[in-house]
Design a protein around this motif. Structure first.
Motif, PDB file in Angstrom:
ATOM      1  N   UNK A 102       0.832  -1.208   0.000  1.00  0.00           N
ATOM      2  CA  UNK A 102       0.000   0.000   0.000  1.00  0.00           C
ATOM      3  C   UNK A 102       0.873   1.268   0.000  1.00  0.00           C
ATOM      4  N   UNK A 103       2.002   1.227   0.693  1.00  0.00           N
ATOM      5  CA  UNK A 103       2.909   2.381   0.696  1.00  0.00           C
ATOM      6  C   UNK A 103       3.441   2.647  -0.712  1.00  0.00           C
ATOM      7  N   UNK A 104       3.901   1.605  -1.393  1.00  0.00           N
ATOM      8  CA  UNK A 104       4.473   1.814  -2.720  1.00  0.00           C
ATOM      9  C   UNK A 104       3.394   2.142  -3.759  1.00  0.00           C
ATOM     10  N   UNK A 105       2.118   1.901  -3.378  1.00  0.00           N
ATOM     11  CA  UNK A 105       1.018   2.286  -4.258  1.00  0.00           C
ATOM     12  C   UNK A 105       0.568   3.726  -3.997  1.00  0.00           C
ATOM     13  N   UNK A 106       1.183   4.368  -2.977  1.00  0.00           N
ATOM     14  CA  UNK A 106       0.922   5.782  -2.768  1.00  0.00           C
ATOM     15  C   UNK A 106       0.151   6.139  -1.509  1.00  0.00           C
ATOM     16  N   UNK A 107      -0.171   5.148  -0.683  1.00  0.00           N
ATOM     17  CA  UNK A 107      -1.022   5.401   0.485  1.00  0.00           C
ATOM     18  C   UNK A 107      -0.187   5.758   1.722  1.00  0.00           C
ATOM     19  N   UNK A 108      -0.744   6.577   2.632  1.00  0.00           N
ATOM     20  CA  UNK A 108      -0.010   7.004   3.835  1.00  0.00           C
ATOM     21  C   UNK A 108      -0.004   5.932   4.914  1.00  0.00           C
ATOM     22  N   UNK A 109       0.703   4.856   4.641  1.00  0.00           N
ATOM     23  CA  UNK A 109       0.893   3.766   5.597  1.00  0.00           C
ATOM     24  C   UNK A 109       2.389   3.534   5.733  1.00  0.00           C
ATOM     25  N   UNK A 110       2.922   3.696   6.942  1.00  0.00           N
ATOM     26  CA  UNK A 110       4.357   3.531   7.174  1.00  0.00           C
ATOM     27  C   UNK A 110       4.570   2.727   8.462  1.00  0.00           C
ATOM     28  N   UNK A 111       4.687   1.405   8.328  1.00  0.00           N
ATOM     29  CA  UNK A 111       4.793   0.546   9.506  1.00  0.00           C
ATOM     30  C   UNK A 111       5.948   0.896  10.437  1.00  0.00           C
ATOM     31  N   UNK A 112       7.064   1.364   9.885  1.00  0.00           N
ATOM     32  CA  UNK A 112       8.194   1.643  10.785  1.00  0.00           C
ATOM     33  C   UNK A 112       7.860   2.795  11.731  1.00  0.00           C
ATOM     34  N   UNK A 113       7.031   3.729  11.286  1.00  0.00           N
ATOM     35  CA  UNK A 113       6.608   4.810  12.179  1.00  0.00           C
ATOM     36  C   UNK A 113       5.643   4.287  13.246  1.00  0.00           C
ATOM     37  N   UNK A 114       4.845   3.296  12.870  1.00  0.00           N
ATOM     38  CA  UNK A 114       3.948   2.698  13.856  1.00  0.00           C
ATOM     39  C   UNK A 114       4.752   1.955  14.917  1.00  0.00           C
ATOM     40  N   UNK A 115       5.846   1.322  14.505  1.00  0.00           N
ATOM     41  CA  UNK A 115       6.709   0.639  15.471  1.00  0.00           C
ATOM     42  C   UNK A 115       7.252   1.612  16.521  1.00  0.00           C
ATOM     43  N   UNK A 116       7.461   2.853  16.139  1.00  0.00           N
ATOM     44  CA  UNK A 116       7.944   3.847  17.103  1.00  0.00           C
ATOM     45  C   UNK A 116       6.963   4.050  18.251  1.00  0.00           C
ATOM     46  N   UNK A 117       5.676   3.844  17.985  1.00  0.00           N
ATOM     47  CA  UNK A 117       4.668   4.108  19.016  1.00  0.00           C
ATOM     48  C   UNK A 117       4.791   3.153  20.195  1.00  0.00           C
ATOM     49  N   UNK A 118       5.556   2.072  20.034  1.00  0.00           N
ATOM     50  CA  UNK A 118       5.781   1.167  21.166  1.00  0.00           C
ATOM     51  C   UNK A 118       6.565   1.872  22.269  1.00  0.00           C
ATOM     52  N   UNK A 119       7.223   2.975  21.921  1.00  0.00           N
ATOM     53  CA  UNK A 119       7.996   3.750  22.893  1.00  0.00           C
ATOM     54  C   UNK A 119       7.227   4.981  23.366  1.00  0.00           C
ATOM     55  N   UNK A 120       5.957   5.106  22.960  1.00  0.00           N
ATOM     56  CA  UNK A 120       5.198   6.322  23.225  1.00  0.00           C
ATOM     57  C   UNK A 120       3.969   6.038  24.080  1.00  0.00           C
ATOM     58  N   UNK A 121       3.401   7.122  24.614  1.00  0.00           N
ATOM     59  CA  UNK A 121       2.127   7.060  25.334  1.00  0.00           C
ATOM     60  C   UNK A 121       1.307   8.285  24.946  1.00  0.00           C
ATOM     61  N   UNK A 122       0.036   8.274  25.337  1.00  0.00           N
ATOM     62  CA  UNK A 122      -0.806   9.442  25.183  1.00  0.00           C
ATOM     63  C   UNK A 122      -1.000   9.896  23.754  1.00  0.00           C
TER      64      UNK A 122
END
Length: 447
Positions: free
Chosen positions: A268-288
């Motif tokens: 989906x990313x290479x097809x142009x959609x705003x989906x970036x799993x590596x940025x979602x992985x960052x949320x494991x270090x986040x709250x709120x």
């Protein structure tokens, strides 16, 4: 076709036709639309499966008739049959008939996930479905080839009672066949595939990449189940798919080095959609709020599993992290704004074709090469002694029982109904017999 469009749509609903290759969306709703393109999805996205191939071969006449019906009902100008190169011989075999009807053919490379409707719609029409949207938004309807066969049968007054299914993996005789809906997995393995060849079998339903794991061998075959793949309990895929949320979250929290391979190979990313799993992985270090905003990068994940099973060099699980993030978004009713999408939604990457995953790569990377055996088609003079029919085997409102224990039914009789003003469709008996139980969202029939 002598019926009106409204009559056809009514027949399709009454016959219980739902998507035969995915989520089980009621097909009559798709036929209510006026579109430019009808796309027959015969890409057979998942490795090892051949049920779509055999559907087109065994039921060619009904398949073509179903496409004609869809074209007339929806007003489509273009009908395209989409297959992967492994099944080009099938379309070559009926090319004259297709040309006579004015149908086009798209032959896609043997890559995963070629059957994703976002990809097929773009390849056929050159249009991108809006983020989170459906093909109708760009004037297209996409249906699995078996669904299209069932449309033709519905117009003939024949409800959905049987299902094409491939049975493969750790079985003695891999096979593609047709079974009554509601047949138990155990019966399929024992009576149709010669039994299992592993002492501790685990069954993946639907597909190796996106399919789930059967809770029990007594689970039934449903209208939208395309395959039963048997693996030993210690197989790599089984271990990955049974890993607990606590485990994959803890490991991802400590091990992700933000290499971004998961994003660079995301279809989906290479097809142009705003989906970036590596940025979602960052949320494991986040709250709120930071975690919520970061989770928006998961909103358009199609859960194809490339990021987790192919891309990640650390064997982490971005797909399930994205699934968890999407759940958080739903709970908090968060989504991308139109202004954000105007900036983030873009044209497909020019390198897209070079980042698609060859099916042979899946076989090698996932330990599937020993199971790459042709599941040839075979019809059996056998039927189960009992079937269990789920009342919620489609998207929408579950059917309500229309029978009681002790009732005699024949194959094709309505046993569950959905109100006309509700999304859903009836359930039908798939064998002759007696209703032996009505409980826990299922109806059991014993021959």
């Amino acid at each position: 076709m002598t019926l009106t469009a409204e009559q056809v749509i009514r027949h399709v609903r009454q016959a219980g036709v739902v998507g035969a290759g995915g989520a089980g969306f009621p097909t009559y709703k798709k036929l209510e639309a006026r579109v430019e393109h009808v796309i027959a999805n015969g890409a057979e996205c998942e490795p090892l499966l051949q049920k779509d191939r055999e559907t087109m071969i065994q039921d060619r006449e009904a398949f073509f008739r179903g496409l004609v019906i869809m074209r007339e009902v929806t007003g489509a100008k273009v009908v395209t049959i989409a297959v992967k190169r492994k099944n080009k011989d099938v379309t070559d075999g009926f090319c004259r008939d297709a040309e006579a009807e004015g149908f086009k053919t798209l032959v896609y490379e043997d890559v995963y996930p070629a059957g994703d409707e976002y990809i097929l719609v773009y390849e056929v029409t050159g249009r991108q479905i809006p983020p989170g949207g459906i093909p109708l938004a760009v004037g297209a309807v996409v249906d699995n080839v078996e669904t299209i066969v069932n449309i033709a049968r519905a117009v003939d007054g024949r409800p959905v009672t049987h299902k094409y299914v491939t049975i493969c993996g750790e079985v003695k005789e891999p096979v593609t066949t047709v079974v009554p809906v509601g047949t138990s997995i155990a019966d399929c393995l024992e009576h149709l595939a010669g039994g299992c060849t592993t002492d501790d079998p685990v069954v993946l339903t639907g597909g190796l990449m996106m399919g789930g794991i059967a809770k029990s061998l007594s689970d039934p075959v449903t209208k939208n189940m395309g395959g039963l793949i048997v693996l030993p309990s210690d197989h790599y895929l089984v271990r990955r798919k049974t890993q607990s949320r606590e485990t994959y979250t803890r490991i991802g929290h400590g091990q992700c080095d933000q290499c971004s391979f998961c994003t660079e190979l995301c279809p989906r990313y290479i097809l142009g959609y705003p989906i970036e799993p590596h940025r979602v992985m960052r949320t494991l270090l986040m709250t709120g709020e930071a975690k919520e905003r970061g989770s928006l990068w998961a909103q358009y994940c199609c859960e194809c599993n490339i990021c987790s099973l192919i891309a990640c060099p650390e064997l982490l699980d971005p797909k399930n992290i994205c699934v968890d993030a999407k759940k958080l978004l739903r709970e908090n009713r968060m989504s991308r704004t139109e202004a954000e999408l105007e900036v983030l939604f873009r044209e497909p990457l020019p390198t897209r074709k070079g980042r698609e995953i060859p099916i042979k790569t899946l076989y090698t990377r996932l330990g599937l090469t020993p199971y790459d055996r042709k599941p040839y088609f075979r019809r059996f003079d056998w039927q189960p002694q009992s079937v269990t029919l789920p009342l919620a085997a489609h998207v929408g409102r579950p059917a309500q029982p229309f029978v009681q224990p002790g009732d005699r039914v024949r194959c094709g009789d309505v046993i569950g109904t959905v109100e006309d003003d509700q999304l859903g469709c009836p359930i039908h008996a798939s064998i002759d017999g007696r209703v032996s139980a009505v409980a826990q969202g299922t109806i059991e029939i014993t021959a």
